[in-house]
Design a protein around this motif. Structure first.
Motif, PDB file in Angstrom:
ATOM      1  N   UNK A 125      12.159 -12.227  10.069  1.00  0.00           N
ATOM      2  CA  UNK A 125      12.351 -13.684  10.182  1.00  0.00           C
ATOM      3  C   UNK A 125      13.208 -14.026  11.402  1.00  0.00           C
ATOM      4  N   UNK A 126      14.281 -13.241  11.552  1.00  0.00           N
ATOM      5  CA  UNK A 126      15.167 -13.464  12.695  1.00  0.00           C
ATOM      6  C   UNK A 126      14.374 -13.231  14.008  1.00  0.00           C
ATOM      7  N   UNK A 127      13.542 -12.185  13.991  1.00  0.00           N
ATOM      8  CA  UNK A 127      12.727 -11.895  15.168  1.00  0.00           C
ATOM      9  C   UNK A 127      11.750 -13.039  15.436  1.00  0.00           C
ATOM     10  N   UNK A 128      11.231 -13.615  14.378  1.00  0.00           N
ATOM     11  CA  UNK A 128      10.314 -14.747  14.526  1.00  0.00           C
ATOM     12  C   UNK A 128      11.023 -15.928  15.186  1.00  0.00           C
ATOM     13  N   UNK A 129      12.261 -16.171  14.730  1.00  0.00           N
ATOM     14  CA  UNK A 129      13.040 -17.273  15.318  1.00  0.00           C
ATOM     15  C   UNK A 129      13.243 -17.067  16.810  1.00  0.00           C
ATOM     16  N   UNK A 130      13.662 -15.852  17.154  1.00  0.00           N
ATOM     17  CA  UNK A 130      13.888 -15.543  18.570  1.00  0.00           C
ATOM     18  C   UNK A 130      12.602 -15.705  19.373  1.00  0.00           C
ATOM     19  N   UNK A 131      11.510 -15.217  18.783  1.00  0.00           N
ATOM     20  CA  UNK A 131      10.230 -15.306  19.471  1.00  0.00           C
ATOM     21  C   UNK A 131       9.870 -16.769  19.728  1.00  0.00           C
ATOM     22  N   UNK A 143       4.413 -10.356  20.674  1.00  0.00           N
ATOM     23  CA  UNK A 143       5.322 -10.117  19.562  1.00  0.00           C
ATOM     24  C   UNK A 143       4.923 -10.917  18.345  1.00  0.00           C
ATOM     25  N   UNK A 144       4.482 -12.083  18.602  1.00  0.00           N
ATOM     26  CA  UNK A 144       4.130 -12.997  17.533  1.00  0.00           C
ATOM     27  C   UNK A 144       3.049 -12.423  16.631  1.00  0.00           C
ATOM     28  N   UNK A 145       2.019 -11.886  17.275  1.00  0.00           N
ATOM     29  CA  UNK A 145       0.936 -11.291  16.498  1.00  0.00           C
ATOM     30  C   UNK A 145       1.435 -10.101  15.694  1.00  0.00           C
ATOM     31  N   UNK A 146       2.281  -9.300  16.347  1.00  0.00           N
ATOM     32  CA  UNK A 146       2.828  -8.132  15.636  1.00  0.00           C
ATOM     33  C   UNK A 146       3.664  -8.595  14.452  1.00  0.00           C
ATOM     34  N   UNK A 147       4.454  -9.620  14.686  1.00  0.00           N
ATOM     35  CA  UNK A 147       5.310 -10.121  13.606  1.00  0.00           C
ATOM     36  C   UNK A 147       4.494 -10.670  12.444  1.00  0.00           C
ATOM     37  N   UNK A 148       3.378 -11.288  12.802  1.00  0.00           N
ATOM     38  CA  UNK A 148       2.491 -11.813  11.758  1.00  0.00           C
ATOM     39  C   UNK A 148       2.058 -10.697  10.824  1.00  0.00           C
ATOM     40  N   UNK A 197      -5.088 -31.343  21.876  1.00  0.00           N
ATOM     41  CA  UNK A 197      -5.879 -32.567  21.941  1.00  0.00           C
ATOM     42  C   UNK A 197      -5.696 -33.292  20.619  1.00  0.00           C
ATOM     43  N   UNK A 198      -5.645 -34.610  20.658  1.00  0.00           N
ATOM     44  CA  UNK A 198      -5.501 -35.330  19.397  1.00  0.00           C
ATOM     45  C   UNK A 198      -6.698 -35.027  18.496  1.00  0.00           C
ATOM     46  N   UNK A 199      -6.468 -34.918  17.209  1.00  0.00           N
ATOM     47  CA  UNK A 199      -7.577 -34.669  16.288  1.00  0.00           C
ATOM     48  C   UNK A 199      -7.763 -33.197  15.961  1.00  0.00           C
ATOM     49  N   UNK A 200      -7.202 -32.316  16.797  1.00  0.00           N
ATOM     50  CA  UNK A 200      -7.315 -30.893  16.502  1.00  0.00           C
ATOM     51  C   UNK A 200      -6.172 -30.481  15.590  1.00  0.00           C
ATOM     52  N   UNK A 201      -6.460 -29.575  14.685  1.00  0.00           N
ATOM     53  CA  UNK A 201      -5.380 -29.086  13.835  1.00  0.00           C
ATOM     54  C   UNK A 201      -5.126 -27.634  14.155  1.00  0.00           C
ATOM     55  N   UNK A 202      -3.855 -27.312  14.286  1.00  0.00           N
ATOM     56  CA  UNK A 202      -3.508 -25.983  14.711  1.00  0.00           C
ATOM     57  C   UNK A 202      -2.495 -25.349  13.771  1.00  0.00           C
ATOM     58  N   UNK A 203      -2.726 -24.096  13.487  1.00  0.00           N
ATOM     59  CA  UNK A 203      -1.809 -23.330  12.650  1.00  0.00           C
ATOM     60  C   UNK A 203      -1.093 -22.350  13.572  1.00  0.00           C
ATOM     61  N   UNK A 204       0.241 -22.501  13.631  1.00  0.00           N
ATOM     62  CA  UNK A 204       0.998 -21.641  14.533  1.00  0.00           C
ATOM     63  C   UNK A 204       1.186 -20.247  13.974  1.00  0.00           C
ATOM     64  N   UNK A 205       1.085 -19.262  14.844  1.00  0.00           N
ATOM     65  CA  UNK A 205       1.318 -17.871  14.435  1.00  0.00           C
ATOM     66  C   UNK A 205       2.745 -17.484  14.787  1.00  0.00           C
ATOM     67  N   UNK A 206       3.415 -16.605  14.127  1.00  0.00           N
ATOM     68  CA  UNK A 206       2.934 -16.020  12.877  1.00  0.00           C
ATOM     69  C   UNK A 206       3.121 -17.001  11.729  1.00  0.00           C
TER      70      UNK A 206
END
Ligand SMILES: Nc1ncnc2c1ncn2[C@@H]1O[C@H](COP(=O)(O)OP(=O)(O)OP(=O)(O)O)[C@@H](O)[C@H]1O
Ligand SMILES: [Mg+2]
Length: 680
Positions: free
Chosen positions: A356-362, A312-317, A651-660
């Protein structure tokens, strides 16, 4: 009477040594001395001739029997004997005369004397013989043992009233005394036991060692339980054995040291104990099974929910970002032409709100499934509570009193502060709903050392240092059936539209993902406490970096975007390109490496998805770095679990961008990684 006869006699202190037959000779010169001695003797003394007539009486005898000397002289000695035994007496007398050694009379028999008034008394009598001119005089020293018998009876009564079997033993191991309970317990009569070695009451297995134990106790006779911590047993007459508890104490008596053993048959107690133990173990097993069952159920629900949420997350993105593009075009058109564009613009806003609401639920589902992207850091739970306190107060409303009781010096924990805030909000909202008429909500923190026993039957919880965060309300409470299902996603008792049943599921997911444990204590009418345990860590809590608001988010660097999903890849490209970046894209890891090799200019940033078929994001990063060592890396993922690290944390030091992600989020993260001098 001998004294009157005036025959010379010698009184000898040790009667037996004076003549080979133990006969004492009296002589006249000592008769007054003898008289004095006789009267001074503590016992009543009566001298009797061979014909059975009384010839000598001392003062004590007069007192004891109630006759005067004169009345007794010449009378048959049988007048001093109770009628019942009188007829046998002449026979006893003649048998004594045949061997007149000093000895106690009627050994083992109950003797008695008869007073002038016909009353009788128990007596102890010892006999000896004196040779005088008038022939042999048998003297009987008579002692009234009424008092002793009474004491003995009292003692026996006391002994028999004891609840335990009592067996008293002499230092050589012979039994000297038993009570009724001992007779009953061992199946022997008193007479059978008296004089027997106490070892007959010891089971054969332990018999050979018993004398040693016995001797040791006689050496140090302090009252104590026998064989402490040992399983003792005793043996009945029929050979059967029973488990026993035995306590020993010593008694100083005329016959020497007497050790008394109080013996208790503990068969029933052991059986009851075993039964209790069995029931307890059974209940415990059931409880653990139920707990395991529940955590397994939550685990599989989590997998399902997390999997669905990820897709769902990818679709929402895609939905969110394309709606944003369309929204911008429509907004411009509405400004220019108005009319139906305005309506279209409002419609698109509806789509955006729903997304947005769907994103919250997800996100809630992802959190429950422990697949939420988290950025844990070392933090102080008190700070988290403090930071959100005002917000909670507003959420709870005026009728609910919020009390915080922070621990004086809480150990640091490793968690995502934003997620913990979400936990607190969810729990506070539940508490508010449970207290429609107002009440109290208490949040407290404390350090707790979780013992292995506690950890053992709670799946996922480890022994050791933890910080305990508790949220307690004075609300309606929950019935046990509700408690057992409350962590399940979509379980709610609220009306449709009032609750989605995801609040506690989210709490559960967040806490277990952080390596902690959540438990509900509640009952109807008793309010609710949700207790959360988070493992403590050693490092000191860091102060969070302030987030800059007005930072410039555009740039001109070159970014290599690796994303297997076409729509997402395109969205990302467009978002970056329209903010000034040079973007090159790859649909998989192999293509990304090719580009890294062939691209003629510098590539500043690799922005790659984590979970892709063929080559995972992490490997892509390693391979690309081989060709371009200075390249910065930013990962993007709907979830971090379990690829990036254990427990779904990074892991410490890695940077991650959450989807969506929104445009804003993407640009902020990209700038952050590009501008941060520390190697990502
Ligand atoms: N503090 C509480 N007091 C009494 N009952 C509670 C409390 N917290 C939770 N519950 C019960 O547990 C159920 C599940 O709670 P949960 O937070 O998961 O979902 P919800 O509150 O019903 O919905 P949502 O949180 O998604 O809006 C609630 O419907 C309620 O019956
Ligand atoms: Mg709730």
């Amino acid at each position: 009477m001998m004294m009157k006869s005036g025959v010379g006699a010698t009184i000898c202190p040790s009667v037996a040594r004076c003549s080979p037959r133990g006969v004492v000779h009296l002589d006249e010169s000592t008769s007054s001395l003898a008289r004095g001695l006789l009267d001074a003797a503590p016992d009543a003394i009566v001298g009797v001739r061979a014909n059975g007539r009384i010839a000598l009486v001392n003062a004590q005898a007069e007192r004891l029997f109630g006759y005067t000397r004169e009345e007794l002289h010449g009378e048959p000695v049988e007048i001093l004997i109770p009628e019942s035994g009188r007829h046998l007496h002449p026979h006893h007398r003649s048998s004594y005369l045949s061997d007149p050694q000093p000895r106690p009379m009627g050994a083992g028999m109950e003797l008695a004397g008869r007073r002038r008034d016909g009353s009788e008394f128990p007596a102890e009598i010892s006999l000896s013989a004196i040779e005088s001119g008038d022939g042999l005089l048998i003297t009987a020293a008579v002692r009234d043992v009424t008092e002793r018998k009474r004491t003995e009876a009292k003692f026996r009564g006391l002994l028999d009233s004891a609840p335990d079997a009592i067996v008293a033993v002499l230092s050589d191991g012979r039994i000297a005394l038993v009570n009724t309970q001992a007779e009953r317990l061992f199946g022997y009569s008193r007479d059978e036991l008296h004089g027997q070695s106490v070892e007959i009451l010891v089971p054969e297995a332990g018999r050979s060692h018993h004398p040693q134990h016995r001797e040791r106790y006689f050496h140090d006779p302090r009252p104590r339980p026998m064989g402490a911590q040992m399983q003792l047993a005793a043996r009945r007459r029929d050979g059967s054995e029973f488990p026993a508890e035995i306590s020993l104490s010593a008694l100083e008596t005329e016959d020497g040291l007497l050790v008394s053993a109080a013996i208790r048959d503990v068969t029933d107690r052991l059986e009851a104990q075993a039964e209790r133990e069995r029931l307890r173990a059974q209940a415990e097993r059931k409880r653990i099974e139920a707990q395991l069952h529940q955590s397994q159920r939550l685990e599989s629900l989590g997998q399902l929910a997390g999997g669905v949420a990820h897709d769902f997350n990818n679709l929402l993105g895609v939905i969110i970002n394309y709606t944003a593009f369309v929204g911008e075009v429509v907004a411009t058109a509405a400004e220019r032409d108005g009319g139906q564009w305005e309506a279209a613009h409002r419609d698109i806003e509806q789509v955006q709100r729903a997304a947005e609401r769907a994103t919250q639920l997800t996100h809630q589902l992802l959190a429950f499934g422990r697949r939420e992207v988290v950025q844990p850091r070392v933090l102080n739970l008190n700070d988290v509570v403090h930071d959100i306190e005002e917000m909670l107060r507003r959420t709870l409303g005026e009728h609910v009193e919020l009390i915080t009781l922070p621990a004086a010096d809480p150990w640091p924990v490793f968690a995502d502060a934003g997620q913990l805030e979400q936990v607190l909000v969810n729990l506070a909202v539940n508490a508010r709903d449970a207290m429609p008429g107002g009440g109290k909500l208490t949040i407290d923190t404390s350090n707790i050392l979780v013992h292995e026993d506690i950890a053992g039957d709670r799946p996922g919880l480890k022994a050791g240092r933890h910080v305990n965060l508790r949220i307690s309300d004075s609300g309606s409470g929950m019935a046990p059936e509700t408690v057992s299902r409350a962590f399940e996603p979509f379980f709610t008792t609220k009306r449709k539209g009032e609750g989605s049943g995801l609040g506690l599921a989210t709490v559960y997911g967040i806490i277990t993902q952080a390596g902690g444990h959540a438990e509900i204590f509640s009952d109807v009418g008793l309010g609710t406490t949700v207790s959360i345990l988070l493992p403590a860590v050693d490092s000191v809590a860091a102060t969070p970096e302030p987030i800059s608001d007005g930072a410039i988010l555009t740039g001109g660097e070159t970014i290599l975007v690796v994303e297997d999903e076409r729509a997402m890849r395109e969205v990302t490209r467009r978002l970056l390109a329209r903010n000034g970046y040079q973007v090159i894209t790859a649909a998989d890891g192999h293509r990304a490496v090719e580009l890294a090799v062939s691209h003629p200019a510098e590539i500043h940033l690799l922005l790659t998805d984590v979970v892709m078929p063929q080559v995972l994001g992490r490997t892509v990063a390693t391979l690309v770095r081989r060709h371009r060592p200075g390249i910065r890396v930013l990962f993007m993922s709907g979830y971090a679990y379990p690829v990036l690290a254990h427990n779904g944390t990074l892991d410490p030091g890695l940077t991650l961008l959450g989807k969506p992600f929104s445009e804003q989020m993407l640009l902020a993260k990209v700038r952050d990684v590009l501008d941060n001098p520390i190697e990502h």
